[in-house]
Write an enzyme that holds these catalytic residues in place. Structure first.
Site: not given
Length: 359
Positions: A111, A249, A279
């Site tokens: 990520c 994020h 996500n």
């Protein structure tokens, strides 16, 4: 000193939407349970490969920058869900867009990959003869998921975002970054039986175990991102009032709230779109950045703080100063091929396989 201005931006979201109510038809969960714990309302499910998502985002970013792919010197695809490991998918995207003179490679920092890629590209532009670079965050994470396990099945979605950075003598772009990795926590977020660690003769190959220890991830993520963000602010003699927008994020709304609290930044300065997409790993920051620009939240000369964490556990934060232009020079007509399938229809085989395997 040279800088690397963000001159183009683009995103690609597959059309099939998987809502919380859809998930409640295959898992013991409901919309309230998911929203209250994650902030997620829906996510996208791709009917194409990661490289296809990356290609469309790339075309749109190049159009926004007003440059041709043939002018690119560098192409980085940040992903942990590539179509193929050998060869890398950056080479496929290179061919798809016609960036034939660009160096091209994949980067897997999960990520945090986009931030790692943006820092790498910035330093390469500053150090060498490179003039233009394209950094893409792209993921097809729904391919990995065990659809019988609620804790991970509700979290992830597919998508891609991209930016073009161009060498500039103006003090703009990624001005500073702090990257790191907390390897002591690498097992709390992992797909351990994939790659050469997997049993390639196992007839059940393709049904992955996704290890996810939420409490440990939360603590380590907040610590890593918070520390990195504070270091970047301190090095640049900035405080919360100097930051116009936080582009974090998008993993969990609670994590975003805690990050802002640790950095002393008001939550209303954070751009949050996790409710729409879940996500999307390396794609979350570039997708959020694109939408922040599109919605007029990013102004000329805005100072942005970005932060991320991912499997590894990688972490990082960066300070971005936006340039003058917040509108695209041109629009691209690039798009994904259409699909008439719903998200549940796209996932039907995977859902059935996972449920049978876990009986």
């Amino acid at each position: 000193m040279a800088f690397a201005e963000i001159t183009g931006w683009g995103k690609c979201l597959p059309p099939a939407v998987l809502s919380n109510d859809d998930l409640s038809t295959i898992l013991e969960t409901n919309d309230e349970w998911i929203r209250s714990r994650t902030g997620i309302e829906a996510r996208r499910v791709s009917h194409v490969e990661t490289s296809d998502l990356a290609t469309v985002a790339a075309h749109r970013a190049l159009a926004a920058a007003g440059i041709d792919a043939s002018q690119l010197d560098l192409l980085i695809v940040a992903t942990c869900s590539p179509d193929t490991l050998i060869p890398n998918i950056a080479s496929k995207v290179q061919g798809n867009i016609g960036a034939l003179r660009a160096a091209a490679f994949d980067m897997n920092a999960a990520c945090t990959g986009f931030l790692y890629g943006l820092e790498t590209a910035t330093k390469m532009l500053q150090a060498g003869h490179y003039q233009h670079a394209l950094i893409i965050g792209a993921e097809h994470l729904t391919w990995y998921l065990d659809w019988s396990k609620r804790d991970t099945a509700v979290l992830f979605g597919d998508g891609a975002g991209a930016v073009v950075v161009s060498k500039s003598d103006q003090e703009v772009g990624l001005l500073d970054a702090q990257l790191g990795c907390d390897s002591a926590g690498r097992d709390v977020l992992a797909i351990p039986a994939f790659g050469t660690a997997m049993d390639r003769f196992d007839p059940d190959n393709g049904h992955f175990s996704f290890d996810f220890i939420g409490r440990d991830i939360f603590k380590r993520a907040v610590k890593g991102m918070g520390s990195a963000a504070n270091q970047v602010l301190a090095r640049n003699q900035l405080n919360a009032d100097d930051i116009d927008l936080v582009v974090p994020h998008q993993a969990n709304k609670r994590i975003i709230e805690t990050l802002c609290e640790h950095a002393g930044i008001e939550l209303d300065k954070a751009f949050i779109n996790i409710q729409h997409y879940g996500n999307t790993s390396a794609a979350t920051i570039p997708i959020a950045l694109c939408e922040a620009v599109e919605q007029g939240v990013v102004k000329p000369h805005s100072q942005l703080l970005t932060a991320a964490f991912g499997a590894g556990l990688t972490w990082g934060a960066g300070l971005i100063r936006w340039g003058e232009r917040t509108t695209p020079i041109a629009q691209s007509n690039a798009d994904l091929p259409p699909t008439d399938k719903t998200a549940l229809e796209l996932l039907d085989d995977a859902i059935n396989h996972c449920q049978k395997s876990n009986k």
